[in-house]
Design a protein around this motif. Structure first.
Motif, PDB file in Angstrom:
ATOM      1  N   THR A   1       0.624  -1.026  -0.297  1.00 42.28           N
ATOM      2  CA  THR A   1      -0.286   0.065   0.494  1.00 42.28           C
ATOM      3  C   THR A   1       0.858   1.281  -0.249  1.00 42.28           C
ATOM      4  O   THR A   1       0.093   2.437   0.167  1.00 42.28           O
ATOM      5  CB  THR A   1      -0.836  -0.257   0.668  1.00 42.28           C
ATOM      6  OG1 THR A   1       0.107   0.120   2.414  1.00 42.28           O
ATOM      7  CG2 THR A   1      -1.441  -0.992   1.123  1.00 42.28           C
TER       8      THR A   1
ATOM      9  N   THR B   1      -3.512   5.598  -5.346  1.00 43.69           N
ATOM     10  CA  THR B   1      -3.717   6.954  -4.004  1.00 43.69           C
ATOM     11  C   THR B   1      -3.571   7.631  -5.164  1.00 43.69           C
ATOM     12  O   THR B   1      -3.525   8.555  -6.364  1.00 43.69           O
ATOM     13  CB  THR B   1      -2.454   6.326  -4.029  1.00 43.69           C
ATOM     14  OG1 THR B   1      -1.389   7.342  -4.058  1.00 43.69           O
ATOM     15  CG2 THR B   1      -1.669   5.640  -2.985  1.00 43.69           C
TER      16      THR B   1
ATOM     17  N   ARG C   1      -1.482  -0.067  -7.016  1.00 40.67           N
ATOM     18  CA  ARG C   1      -1.380  -1.857  -6.430  1.00 40.67           C
ATOM     19  C   ARG C   1      -1.904  -2.417  -7.264  1.00 40.67           C
ATOM     20  O   ARG C   1      -2.822  -1.953  -8.141  1.00 40.67           O
ATOM     21  CB  ARG C   1      -1.592  -1.652  -5.639  1.00 40.67           C
ATOM     22  CG  ARG C   1      -1.865  -3.182  -4.695  1.00 40.67           C
ATOM     23  CD  ARG C   1      -2.553  -3.045  -3.304  1.00 40.67           C
ATOM     24  NE  ARG C   1      -2.247  -4.422  -2.599  1.00 40.67           N
ATOM     25  CZ  ARG C   1      -2.305  -4.438  -1.449  1.00 40.67           C
ATOM     26  NH1 ARG C   1      -3.277  -4.085  -0.546  1.00 40.67           N
ATOM     27  NH2 ARG C   1      -2.720  -6.259  -1.505  1.00 40.67           N
TER      28      ARG C   1
ATOM     29  N   THR D   1      -9.576  -5.082  -1.793  1.00 44.50           N
ATOM     30  CA  THR D   1      -8.052  -3.925  -1.774  1.00 44.50           C
ATOM     31  C   THR D   1      -8.598  -2.928  -2.230  1.00 44.50           C
ATOM     32  O   THR D   1      -7.652  -2.292  -2.245  1.00 44.50           O
ATOM     33  CB  THR D   1      -7.070  -5.563  -2.127  1.00 44.50           C
ATOM     34  OG1 THR D   1      -7.398  -6.475  -1.237  1.00 44.50           O
ATOM     35  CG2 THR D   1      -5.993  -4.130  -1.985  1.00 44.50           C
TER      36      THR D   1
ATOM     37  N   SER E   1      -6.735   0.038  -0.360  1.00 42.26           N
ATOM     38  CA  SER E   1      -5.281   0.800  -1.050  1.00 42.26           C
ATOM     39  C   SER E   1      -5.515   2.313  -1.018  1.00 42.26           C
ATOM     40  O   SER E   1      -4.526   3.105  -0.906  1.00 42.26           O
ATOM     41  CB  SER E   1      -4.549   0.067  -1.934  1.00 42.26           C
ATOM     42  OG  SER E   1      -4.765  -1.484  -2.097  1.00 42.26           O
TER      43      SER E   1
ATOM     44  N   GLY F   1      -3.325   3.894   1.480  1.00 43.70           N
ATOM     45  CA  GLY F   1      -2.416   4.441   0.021  1.00 43.70           C
ATOM     46  C   GLY F   1      -1.789   5.744   0.010  1.00 43.70           C
ATOM     47  O   GLY F   1      -0.592   6.372   0.240  1.00 43.70           O
TER      48      GLY F   1
END
Length: 886
Positions: A622, A775, A781, A800, A804, A808
């Motif tokens: 992350t 992010t 990711r 996820t 994330s 993140g």
DNA sequence: CCACTCACG
DNA sequence: ACGTACGTGAGTGGT
């Protein structure tokens, strides 16, 4: 005679797995003449891994001969409705068979039969002839072949990872024997092979029926014994289907194969043909391996880089350096670069490569000057490691400019290796070996003699430079230049300085705690042994399980793979049944603190009275940091006994302060920002207690006064759940409420915060389209599992995709704050040191007279790290130790 | 070397 | 029907 081992591989199934394992890389894996190669490449990797594991004397790879088989004759829709094999895989199949032939491995197909039947027949031939047989496939149907002589290895996600089905394991997984598995399938049918069983019967019911009756035949012989029920009606109605399904599911172990066991003996590879093939496919990795096989481990000269050994005699060549960019590598043996011994270095200046074992040369002019010169840019692998290593040699590195490790981590963090060789291999650069290959591991780890060592050092420094353009281009293509230049590179220096500063830990305080805890542990042990009626190893879950669930007959609430679970979750529920349980919980809690924190920390206090953790900057999926040797990101906070540990963490000066500042609800604020949810943004903008605000909304209350502590607790859990990619099951387990109730909470939540739901849907959709989640600072990711057809695997990837970007982005934010904070400390010439980062919290070692300044600047810097649509809030605390800094 | 347990955000 | 919360690291026992 040695045990003969026959390895049987389901070629189609493994190729299929191989293809999808690197599906995302499909476009990257093409040969010079345009053929896709991802399946071929992975197939070979899987094959190597399996051969290494099984060490077979005989191998055969079985393939399906075509669509028409004796099963389609029995049932025309057998395997009907299957999507046809993608052409990108189809074109690779003949090449796989060609490669197998070149490798000296027999492959075989038989008209009218499936690969399963070939394998079934050969495994029987092998068993009869006294062979040990291993079957490799992705298809669980073949587990029916498991016996005391045959193990069925089912391929798992990782390349070469398999799950071994023995009859015992079969029993654990399905509750039935391998032969009974056929009967289970008769009742269940098989949707992927497109044949039905009995309607309404799934694995659970099928398993329990077969466990009771042993076979389909016997079940129907006793069908009248069953109670009148819908299930009974369906069993009777679908009887024909069940018997057909049994025929279809049964693997033919007497098929007319024209292969003898002698034909399956593994032969020598045809190296020339293999070389041609690998060259045609562009498989650099295997070409290098091939050279090593042929030359007995030595790489060929083509893979070597020229170098000269640097000594006091030729060091003057580095005088008056004109180059403004060089590459440098400092070798230390072992992970912990605060302590690891120096072994040597390499340096690339223009086309010239220097290597040496003598790190003292680094401290001499002109080399020291070059390393400290900020205008001479250096390409390295791992800035932080290099900076700390040089610092230990009294060199303040300047101009560390490019970091291959950081670049690679940002480009793709699926593989989080920090070995230069391994990272290079990700980019098809095989001219450098891994440290594991060159230095070995564990006890045998050692630096080899000059020639091999120097070659390795030279290769490292050359590869750093060689891959730089490609990695920089990838960063640019990913729009990650800013993330790399403005965040990760600067933060590497901040972390290096934090690690070097370390944190003072008072051994005396810990020793005092150690004595107190030791007394309490002895008391608890005695009480527990008395009630158990015997002494045993309390730290062994196995022995504890025996005492609790067999001797004292407490109900075993949960099982693990290996026995009874004795986790907190279980013990909490047993508390009321016996006083021993609470004492075990107390013991566990204290023992954990004693071994991990008291003893653990005492072991890592260095000569300067401080602990110097290492932050792993390129590990997490992350973008968070992690902390090791010791881990300072999980020092206890929850229990009073645990918190005592924090009293040992003190400022450098006796009258100084530990100053701590943490973001308030940073992840929820990020969520409010990225989702644009107006209700949640409003709550943060007006400064409400966010969990109370959520409680008001989801429980439809008029005023904050109506929010009870329980409501707030529930609302808080829902907020957390949202960040994790909520499920009603997860929430219900967390709160100890029914799933139905949990679902009501969630529904109500989404009604109140509709844009949050939109965000979650969008996060999943985008991840599916792009193959990754991102992010606010473009940290990626990759989520290949988002396309999995396995529900669980796919669901995990979807959660996820939601979590994330939130976790993140919060990591991005605190990294920016750290950079700005370090800059501020240096600008103001403060003696204060930033010493720790715990995900949403920064901790400082502050001299007395700088406390007032810190109270002002730290929250300011943290709150202004980025500008979101909601305010960022950071709360401070301070005291003469970490415990009091709250 | 893996499984279990438990410490943190 | 499936079977789950997200991200980590360390100590211990047992193979």
């Amino acid at each position: 005679m040695a045990q003969k081992k026959l390895l049987l591989i389901d070629g189609n199934s493994v190729a299929f797995r191989a293809f999808y394992a690197l599906y995302r890389q499909l476009d990257r894996f093409t040969s010079p003449d345009g053929l896709h190669t991802n399946a071929i490449f992975t197939f070979k990797n899987m094959l190597d891994a399996i051969i290494k594991q099984v060490e077979p004397t005989n191998i055969l790879v079985a393939f399906d001969a075509g669509k028409v088989t004796f099963r389609t004759a029995m049932y025309k829709d057998y395997k009907g409705g299957r999507q046809k094999t993608p052409s990108e895989l189809l074109e690779q199949m003949p090449v796989i068979r060609e490669m197998l032939a070149d490798l000296g491995i027999k492959s075989y197909e038989l008209k009218n039969y499936e690969a399963d039947d070939i394998i079934g027949t050969l495994s029987k031939m092998g068993e009869d002839a006294g062979y040990k047989v291993d079957v490799v496939t992705g298809d669980r149907d073949l587990t029916q072949l498991a016996s005391d002589k045959t193990t069925v290895l089912i391929t798992k996600n990782g390349v070469g990872e398999t799950e071994a089905y023995t009859p015992e394991h079969m029993k654990e997984v399905n509750g039935v024997t391998p032969t009974e598995f056929i009967d289970m399938k008769a009742l269940m049918g098989d949707s992927s092979d497109n044949y039905p069983g009995v309607e309404g019967i799934g694995p659970k019911t099928a398993s329990s029926l077969i466990q009771k009756y042993g076979s389909v035949e016997n079940l129907y012989d006793h069908i009248d014994d069953l109670k009148k029920s819908k299930r009974k009606e369906r069993l009777i109605r679908d009887k024909d289907k069940a018997f057909l399904a049994k025929k279809l599911a049964t693997i033919d172990r007497e098929s007319p194969v024209e292969v003898t066991l002698e034909d399956t003996v593994k032969k020598e590879p045809d190296y020339e043909k293999l070389r041609d093939l690998y060259e045609r496919l562009g498989f650099k990795k295997f070409l290098v391996e091939l050279n090593q096989d042929v030359t007995g481990g030595e790489s060929t000269d083509a893979e070597n880089y020229d170098y000269v050994e640097l000594t006091t005699d030729n060091i003057a060549e580095l005088d008056n350096l004109e180059e403004k960019e060089i590459s440098f590598y400092l070798e230390m043996l072992g992970d912990n670069y605060h302590l690891a011994p120096f072994e040597g270095f390499s340096l690339k200046v223009g086309d010239q490569v220097y290597v040496s074992r003598d790190v003292a040369l680094l401290q001499e002019m002109p080399l020291k000057g070059i390393l400290e010169n900020k205008t001479i840019k250096k390409n390295v692998f791992d800035i932080k490691r290099t900076y700390v290593g040089l610092h230990r040699l009294d060199i303040t590195a300047g101009g560390l400019d490019y970091d291959m490790l950081l670049a690679s981590y940002l480009v793709n963090n699926e593989n989080n290796s920090n070995d230069l060789g391994e990272v290079a291999h990700l980019y098809d650069e095989y001219s450098v070996k891994t440290d594991l290959e060159v230095y070995g591991k564990g006890k045998k780890q050692a630096i080899p003699e000059d020639e091999e060592f120097f070659k390795h050092l030279a290769a490292k420094v050359c590869v750093i430079e060689k891959l730089k353009p490609e990695l920089l281009k990838l960063l640019k293509d990913h729009e990650q230049d800013d993330l790399y230049d403005e965040i990760e590179i600067p933060v590497a220096f901040v972390l290096a300085k934090m690690e070097i500063a370390g944190m003072k830990v008072e051994a005396g305080t810990l020793i005092q705690l150690q004595n107190e805890f030791a007394t309490r542990l002895t008391e608890l042990e005695n009480k527990i042994y008395q009630q158990a009626g015997e002494r045993f190893n309390l730290n062994s879950p196995k022995q504890l399980g025996h005492i609790l669930f067999e001797k004292l007959n407490l109900p075993p609430i949960k099982k693990t793979k290996t026995g009874y679970s004795t986790s907190v979750e279980v013990l909490d529920q047993l508390k009321t049944q016996s006083p021993i349980v609470s004492e075990i919980l107390d013991y566990r809690q204290i023992a954990k603190i004693q071994s991990t924190y008291v003893k653990g920390l005492l072991d890592v206090i260095q000569a300067d009275g401080r602990v110097h953790t290492r932050y792993l900057q390129t590990l997490t999926a992350t973008g968070r940091l992690s902390s090791v040797d010791p881990n300072l990101q999980n020092i206890p906070t929850k229990t009073e006994e645990g918190k005592q540990i924090r009293k040992a963490f003190v400022p450098s000066a006796p009258d100084g302060y530990i100053f701590s500042c943490d973001y308030s609800q940073v992840e929820l604020r990020v969520l409010a920002h990225v989702s644009g949810d107006s209700n949640m943004q409003e709550a943060f903008k007006t400064g409400y207690d966010i969990h109370a605000h959520t409680a008001m909304r989801i429980f439809h209350l008029e005023s904050p006064d109506e929010v009870t502590p329980l409501m707030r607790r529930h609302a808080k859990a829902v907020n957390f759940g949202i960040v994790y990619g909520i499920s009603d099951y997860g929430l219900s387990k967390n709160l100890g409420i029914s799933r139905k109730r949990a679902k009501e909470f969630i529904d109500s939540y989404f009604e109140q915060y509709p844009q949050i739901r939109e965000y979650m849907d969008k996060a999943v959709k985008e991840a599916r389209e792009k193959g990754y989640a991102e992010t606010i600072m473009h940290r990626r990711r990759y989520l290949p599992d988002i396309h999995s057809k396995n529900f669980n695997v796919r669901s995990f990837a979807e959660r996820t995709a939601i979590n994330s970007p939130i976790q993140g982005s919060a990591a991005d934010i605190i990294k920016i704050a750290m950079i700005n904070m370090q800059k501020k400390l240096e600008e103001l010439h403060l003696k204060t040191k930033m010493v720790l980062q715990v995900h949403d919290e920064l901790i400082f070692d502050v001299p007395k007279d700088e406390l007032e300044t810190m109270k002002k600047i730290v929250p300011e810097v943290m709150q202004s790290a980025v500008s979101l649509d909601v305010p960022l809030i950071a709360d401070s605390g301070w005291g003469h130790n970490w415990y009091d800094a709250k």
